[in-house]
Design a protein around this motif. Structure first.
Motif, PDB file in Angstrom:
ATOM      1  N   ASN A  11       0.865  -1.182   0.000  1.00 52.50           N
ATOM      2  CA  ASN A  11       0.000   0.000   0.000  1.00 52.50           C
ATOM      3  C   ASN A  11       0.900   1.229   0.000  1.00 52.50           C
ATOM      4  O   ASN A  11       2.070   1.170   0.375  1.00 52.50           O
ATOM      5  CB  ASN A  11      -0.975  -0.012   1.182  1.00 52.50           C
ATOM      6  CG  ASN A  11      -0.268   0.023   2.521  1.00 52.50           C
ATOM      7  OD1 ASN A  11       0.280   1.047   2.929  1.00 52.50           O
ATOM      8  ND2 ASN A  11      -0.255  -1.112   3.216  1.00 52.50           N
ATOM      9  N   LEU A  12       0.377   2.336  -0.485  1.00 51.18           N
ATOM     10  CA  LEU A  12       1.180   3.543  -0.659  1.00 51.18           C
ATOM     11  C   LEU A  12       1.745   4.087   0.646  1.00 51.18           C
ATOM     12  O   LEU A  12       2.732   4.817   0.632  1.00 51.18           O
ATOM     13  CB  LEU A  12       0.369   4.626  -1.378  1.00 51.18           C
ATOM     14  CG  LEU A  12       0.036   4.323  -2.844  1.00 51.18           C
ATOM     15  CD1 LEU A  12      -0.924   5.369  -3.402  1.00 51.18           C
ATOM     16  CD2 LEU A  12       1.306   4.264  -3.681  1.00 51.18           C
ATOM     17  N   GLN A  13       1.153   3.725   1.774  1.00 48.47           N
ATOM     18  CA  GLN A  13       1.661   4.171   3.070  1.00 48.47           C
ATOM     19  C   GLN A  13       2.821   3.299   3.563  1.00 48.47           C
ATOM     20  O   GLN A  13       3.484   3.658   4.530  1.00 48.47           O
ATOM     21  CB  GLN A  13       0.546   4.168   4.115  1.00 48.47           C
ATOM     22  CG  GLN A  13      -0.537   5.185   3.834  1.00 48.47           C
ATOM     23  CD  GLN A  13      -1.625   5.158   4.888  1.00 48.47           C
ATOM     24  OE1 GLN A  13      -1.832   4.164   5.583  1.00 48.47           O
ATOM     25  NE2 GLN A  13      -2.337   6.264   5.012  1.00 48.47           N
ATOM     26  N   ARG A  15       2.570   0.364   4.956  1.00 50.76           N
ATOM     27  CA  ARG A  15       2.195  -0.388   6.167  1.00 50.76           C
ATOM     28  C   ARG A  15       2.167  -1.869   5.791  1.00 50.76           C
ATOM     29  O   ARG A  15       1.142  -2.379   5.325  1.00 50.76           O
ATOM     30  CB  ARG A  15       0.847   0.082   6.694  1.00 50.76           C
ATOM     31  CG  ARG A  15       0.898   1.494   7.212  1.00 50.76           C
ATOM     32  CD  ARG A  15      -0.393   1.855   7.885  1.00 50.76           C
ATOM     33  NE  ARG A  15      -0.337   3.232   8.367  1.00 50.76           N
ATOM     34  CZ  ARG A  15      -1.282   3.779   9.106  1.00 50.76           C
ATOM     35  NH1 ARG A  15      -2.344   3.082   9.446  1.00 50.76           N
ATOM     36  NH2 ARG A  15      -1.162   5.016   9.498  1.00 50.76           N
ATOM     37  N   GLY A  33       6.985   1.819   5.907  1.00 52.06           N
ATOM     38  CA  GLY A  33       6.901   3.223   5.543  1.00 52.06           C
ATOM     39  C   GLY A  33       7.262   3.501   4.093  1.00 52.06           C
ATOM     40  O   GLY A  33       7.056   4.601   3.607  1.00 52.06           O
ATOM     41  N   GLY A  35       6.262   2.697   0.424  1.00 52.89           N
ATOM     42  CA  GLY A  35       5.086   2.161  -0.242  1.00 52.89           C
ATOM     43  C   GLY A  35       5.320   1.364  -1.502  1.00 52.89           C
ATOM     44  O   GLY A  35       4.469   0.582  -1.906  1.00 52.89           O
ATOM     45  N   ARG A  49      -4.193   2.059  -1.556  1.00 49.80           N
ATOM     46  CA  ARG A  49      -3.805   3.410  -1.141  1.00 49.80           C
ATOM     47  C   ARG A  49      -3.380   3.379   0.333  1.00 49.80           C
ATOM     48  O   ARG A  49      -2.365   3.940   0.728  1.00 49.80           O
ATOM     49  CB  ARG A  49      -4.976   4.374  -1.342  1.00 49.80           C
ATOM     50  CG  ARG A  49      -4.619   5.827  -1.162  1.00 49.80           C
ATOM     51  CD  ARG A  49      -5.710   6.784  -1.630  1.00 49.80           C
ATOM     52  NE  ARG A  49      -6.379   6.446  -2.871  1.00 49.80           N
ATOM     53  CZ  ARG A  49      -5.861   6.565  -4.104  1.00 49.80           C
ATOM     54  NH1 ARG A  49      -4.648   7.018  -4.255  1.00 49.80           N
ATOM     55  NH2 ARG A  49      -6.558   6.229  -5.165  1.00 49.80           N
ATOM     56  N   THR A  50      -4.208   2.766   1.142  1.00 50.87           N
ATOM     57  CA  THR A  50      -3.952   2.565   2.569  1.00 50.87           C
ATOM     58  C   THR A  50      -4.194   1.076   2.825  1.00 50.87           C
ATOM     59  O   THR A  50      -4.635   0.359   1.915  1.00 50.87           O
ATOM     60  CB  THR A  50      -4.935   3.390   3.428  1.00 50.87           C
ATOM     61  OG1 THR A  50      -6.252   2.829   3.299  1.00 50.87           O
ATOM     62  CG2 THR A  50      -4.958   4.857   3.026  1.00 50.87           C
TER      63      THR A  50
END
Length: 118
Positions: A11-13, A15, A33, A35, A49-50
């Motif tokens: 995911n882009l974050q 996580r 962290g 992504g 995305r998240t």
């Protein structure tokens, strides 16, 4: 012989808390962290995305194209592609596999994708 670069859905974050992303952190040096892109002996392809919001297919496709460019630019490396997007992101192999139709020979595609492409 070194292990192939482990290609996982992220995911882009960045996580990396579940599934192949968590395995990539624990075993291949993926960076929490971060992504997407090369991380240790891993490569993240964003499919969300998240951790809770899936990207649209056209955005996933853009990230796949960036990865394929990276794989072509590094023919000395092998890339073990997992069935990205087909777990937590909720896509099917029929939706994702065609994005890898023109993958270079140094990409080892998962059985789920090869079944769609054959």
């Amino acid at each position: 012989m070194t292990d192939p670069v482990f290609v996982f859905g992220s995911n882009l974050q960045g996580r990396h808390g579940k599934g192949a992303a968590l395995w990539a952190v624990q075993h291949r040096g993926a960076i929490p962290g971060c992504g997407g892109g090369r991380q240790g002996n891993a490569y993240g392809i964003p499919t969300k995305r998240t951790p809770w919001e899936t990207l649209p297919l056209n955005e996933v496709h853009c990230h796949v194209l960036v990865f394929l460019g990276y794989a072509r630019a590094h023919p000395d490396l092998q890339f073990q592609v997992t069935p990205i997007g087909c777990g937590l992101a909720g896509f099917t192999p029929a939706q994702i596999a065609p994005m890898f139709r023109d993958a270079p020979p140094n990409c080892i595609l998962p059985d789920e994708f090869r079944a769609v492409l054959e």
